[in-house]
Design an enzyme around this catalytic site. Sequence first.
Site, PDB file in Angstrom:
ATOM      1  N   GLU A  31     -46.149 -71.399  13.762  1.00 37.82           N
ATOM      2  CA  GLU A  31     -46.181 -70.369  12.731  1.00 37.82           C
ATOM      3  C   GLU A  31     -45.091 -69.324  12.995  1.00 37.82           C
ATOM      4  O   GLU A  31     -44.517 -69.288  14.096  1.00 37.82           O
ATOM      5  CB  GLU A  31     -47.560 -69.686  12.740  1.00 37.82           C
ATOM      6  CG  GLU A  31     -48.738 -70.637  12.495  1.00 37.82           C
ATOM      7  CD  GLU A  31     -48.898 -71.044  11.024  1.00 37.82           C
ATOM      8  OE1 GLU A  31     -47.902 -71.072  10.275  1.00 37.82           O
ATOM      9  OE2 GLU A  31     -50.043 -71.340  10.627  1.00 37.82           O
ATOM     10  N   HIS A  64     -43.218 -72.650   8.545  1.00 38.57           N
ATOM     11  CA  HIS A  64     -43.674 -73.283   9.788  1.00 38.57           C
ATOM     12  C   HIS A  64     -43.248 -74.746   9.851  1.00 38.57           C
ATOM     13  O   HIS A  64     -43.041 -75.401   8.829  1.00 38.57           O
ATOM     14  CB  HIS A  64     -45.184 -73.106  10.002  1.00 38.57           C
ATOM     15  CG  HIS A  64     -46.068 -73.981   9.177  1.00 38.57           C
ATOM     16  ND1 HIS A  64     -47.393 -73.687   8.950  1.00 38.57           N
ATOM     17  CD2 HIS A  64     -45.853 -75.158   8.521  1.00 38.57           C
ATOM     18  CE1 HIS A  64     -47.932 -74.637   8.204  1.00 38.57           C
ATOM     19  NE2 HIS A  64     -47.027 -75.539   7.934  1.00 38.57           N
ATOM     20  N   ASN A 118     -44.532 -70.737   4.618  1.00 37.93           N
ATOM     21  CA  ASN A 118     -44.114 -69.635   5.492  1.00 37.93           C
ATOM     22  C   ASN A 118     -43.045 -70.075   6.491  1.00 37.93           C
ATOM     23  O   ASN A 118     -42.740 -69.360   7.442  1.00 37.93           O
ATOM     24  CB  ASN A 118     -45.318 -69.049   6.239  1.00 37.93           C
ATOM     25  CG  ASN A 118     -45.984 -70.057   7.176  1.00 37.93           C
ATOM     26  OD1 ASN A 118     -45.573 -71.229   7.231  1.00 37.93           O
ATOM     27  ND2 ASN A 118     -46.994 -69.630   7.900  1.00 37.93           N
ATOM     28  N   ASP A 143     -49.224 -82.513  15.298  1.00 36.80           N
ATOM     29  CA  ASP A 143     -50.278 -81.510  15.484  1.00 36.80           C
ATOM     30  C   ASP A 143     -51.645 -82.063  15.105  1.00 36.80           C
ATOM     31  O   ASP A 143     -51.763 -83.165  14.553  1.00 36.80           O
ATOM     32  CB  ASP A 143     -49.954 -80.240  14.668  1.00 36.80           C
ATOM     33  CG  ASP A 143     -49.497 -80.540  13.239  1.00 36.80           C
ATOM     34  OD1 ASP A 143     -49.756 -81.652  12.750  1.00 36.80           O
ATOM     35  OD2 ASP A 143     -48.887 -79.665  12.621  1.00 36.80           O
TER      36      ASP A 143
END
Length: 252
Positions: free
Chosen positions: A154, A149, A147, A79
Amino acid sequence: MNNHPRIASVRAAKITILPTAEEASQFVAERIVTLVRANPACRLGLATGKTPRRVYERLVAATHERKVSFSEVETINLDEYLGLGRSHPDSFAAYMHRELFSVADFDTSNINLIDGAVADETAEATRYAALVRSRPADLQLLGIGTNGHIGFNEPGSPAESRVRVVELSQETLAANQPTLLELDRVPPHAITMGIADILDAREIVVLATGAAKAEAIHKSLSGQQDNSCPASLLGAHGNVHWVLDNGAAQLL
Ligand code: PGA
């Protein structure tokens, strides 16, 4: 000790728990060195963030000790922040060059990165999507967000997602804020490989260290594949190795 039940399906996953982050990182670095020695022209999928830093330190050391050469290895990265090019110190491209590419013996022509500074981000996502799909990674290294991810996929990211422009969650913006070198704020958008791109890899190694990751690791290994915790979708892959330190494993 905790309110979380031990999970039967955890036994089905390949999990290595080591006492410290140093040992977990060393374990992952050794796996990568072994792969590259066996397959010097492999494609490695790489990650950024705090977690893989120690792995890269060890890969650099292994290169200097002539235990391995990365000169034929091809790389892809998960990313990149939208708006940041390689010349910006907070870009993941700059991170990769700083931590690994320019300090080990990579051939820059084998390195594939997302250009976050392009004028047309959709075109850049399309270019990178084709590149990623042209050859599966022999090994994809992953960290995990608090979280759940993976990459910048996400919570809510579809299992069939591919390279695309995404908006970062508040939790990710807060988690990444302390890592910034120059910017005041984390860029709100990014281009990321999708879950399906990650699942195309032949082998996936997830490295998680520290108690802050324990909840996400617990959810990921609960046996339910649910995109509210994107890393749980790795359960669909037959060759995922979870490498954890005691902190990250404390709820298992
Ligand atoms: P971290 O990030 O290594 O900086 O904790 C991991 C991730 O967000 O994937």
